[in-house]
Design a protein around this motif. Structure first.
Motif, PDB file in Angstrom:
ATOM      1  N   GLU A  38       0.833  -1.208   0.000  1.00 47.17           N
ATOM      2  CA  GLU A  38       0.000   0.000   0.000  1.00 47.17           C
ATOM      3  C   GLU A  38       0.866   1.255   0.000  1.00 47.17           C
ATOM      4  O   GLU A  38       0.579   2.215  -0.717  1.00 47.17           O
ATOM      5  N   VAL A  39       1.929   1.244   0.785  1.00 46.13           N
ATOM      6  CA  VAL A  39       2.820   2.411   0.848  1.00 46.13           C
ATOM      7  C   VAL A  39       3.511   2.616  -0.496  1.00 46.13           C
ATOM      8  O   VAL A  39       3.657   3.752  -0.966  1.00 46.13           O
ATOM      9  N   GLN A  41       2.299   1.801  -3.433  1.00 49.12           N
ATOM     10  CA  GLN A  41       1.282   2.369  -4.328  1.00 49.12           C
ATOM     11  C   GLN A  41       1.011   3.835  -3.990  1.00 49.12           C
ATOM     12  O   GLN A  41       0.808   4.662  -4.884  1.00 49.12           O
ATOM     13  N   ASN A  42       0.997   4.152  -2.696  1.00 51.70           N
ATOM     14  CA  ASN A  42       0.779   5.542  -2.276  1.00 51.70           C
ATOM     15  C   ASN A  42       1.906   6.445  -2.768  1.00 51.70           C
ATOM     16  O   ASN A  42       1.667   7.580  -3.192  1.00 51.70           O
ATOM     17  N   TYR A  45       1.423   7.085  -6.425  1.00 49.89           N
ATOM     18  CA  TYR A  45       0.318   8.033  -6.597  1.00 49.89           C
ATOM     19  C   TYR A  45       0.766   9.458  -6.298  1.00 49.89           C
ATOM     20  O   TYR A  45       0.518  10.383  -7.076  1.00 49.89           O
ATOM     21  N   LEU A  46       1.440   9.642  -5.168  1.00 52.29           N
ATOM     22  CA  LEU A  46       1.890  10.973  -4.766  1.00 52.29           C
ATOM     23  C   LEU A  46       2.924  11.527  -5.739  1.00 52.29           C
ATOM     24  O   LEU A  46       2.891  12.710  -6.082  1.00 52.29           O
ATOM     25  N   ALA A 127       2.983   9.055   2.442  1.00 52.07           N
ATOM     26  CA  ALA A 127       2.579   7.764   1.870  1.00 52.07           C
ATOM     27  C   ALA A 127       2.361   6.732   2.968  1.00 52.07           C
ATOM     28  O   ALA A 127       1.442   5.915   2.905  1.00 52.07           O
ATOM     29  N   PHE A 130      -0.915   7.556   4.684  1.00 51.38           N
ATOM     30  CA  PHE A 130      -1.972   7.891   3.728  1.00 51.38           C
ATOM     31  C   PHE A 130      -3.334   7.406   4.223  1.00 51.38           C
ATOM     32  O   PHE A 130      -4.363   8.072   4.016  1.00 51.38           O
ATOM     33  N   HIS A 131      -3.357   6.244   4.899  1.00 52.61           N
ATOM     34  CA  HIS A 131      -4.629   5.665   5.350  1.00 52.61           C
ATOM     35  C   HIS A 131      -5.349   6.553   6.370  1.00 52.61           C
ATOM     36  O   HIS A 131      -6.559   6.414   6.552  1.00 52.61           O
ATOM     37  N   MET A 183      -5.270  15.872   1.484  1.00 51.15           N
ATOM     38  CA  MET A 183      -5.459  14.750   2.397  1.00 51.15           C
ATOM     39  C   MET A 183      -6.019  15.166   3.753  1.00 51.15           C
ATOM     40  O   MET A 183      -6.624  14.362   4.456  1.00 51.15           O
TER      41      MET A 183
END
Length: 202
Positions: A38-39, A41-42, A45-46, A127, A130-131, A183
């Motif tokens: 997930e990190v 992918q974050n 994205y960022l 990142a 991000f959650h 965010m």
């Protein structure tokens, strides 16, 4: 991203995936392969949203893959172990010292409380948390609560846990301009949801 860099990142992904699934990392409810993916992918994205160049994006992707591998060695102070693991792997693969140092700077900045000093480190920090800005936060905190009970001997009541999360969100600040502009809104939505939940305990 160049073929050589893409190949290296693929090798790093395989190496870190193996570490996160064959060591004690696999037993962690929160800081496991899913979180690392997930990190990563974050970060992607960022970097796309912030128009980060290819070299800096590569540094961040590498740092994201390695940032929690230190849990394979220790729970407390895992970031230092993560830096050692990353540095050893990258040196063995003849990676430039400047690249390695930037990777280590980014990993180091994820220590709580986050204190990044460079633009790249700020991106990895956002990142990593991000959650906190989306509804996924509540599921992730359930896993973190379980992990802390297992590895930190931290047992809390439901009310205490919600208060702990509320305090965390209220004190947390995103580090990048993107995080601050886009965010924060989601984070404040989670703060309001926690306040609504806590009303039932009053």
């Amino acid at each position: 991203m160049g073929t050589t860099m893409t190949k290296m990142i693929n090798n790093i992904a395989a190496y870190c995936t193996n570490l996160l699934t064959t060591t004690k990392c696999k037993e962690l409810p929160f800081h496991n392969l899913q979180h690392t993916k997930e990190v990563v992918q974050n970060v992607k994205y960022l970097c796309a949203a912030m128009d980060i160049n290819e070299e800096h994006t590569a540094i961040l992707i590498v740092a994201a893959w390695f940032h929690d591998t230190g849990f394979s060695k220790t729970y407390k102070g895992h970031e230092d172990e993560s830096k050692t693991i990353a540095s050893k792997f990258l040196k063995q693969n003849k990676v430039d010292a400047g690249f390695i140092n930037k990777v280590k700077e980014c990993i180091d900045a994820t220590k709580m409380p986050q204190n990044p000093s460079t633009k790249l480190a700020k991106i990895l920090c956002d990142a990593d948390l991000f959650h906190s800005s989306n509804p996924h936060f509540f599921y992730r905190t359930l896993l973190l609560r379980l992990e802390w009970e297992m590895y930190c001997n931290l047992k809390t009541t439901d009310n205490e846990w919600h208060l702990l999360n509320l305090k965390f969100l209220e004190q947390q600040n995103y580090k990048t301009e993107y995080g601050i502009n886009y965010m924060e809104t989601g984070k404040f939505e989670n703060i309001n949801k926690l306040k609504q939940v806590l009303e039932f305990y009053e």
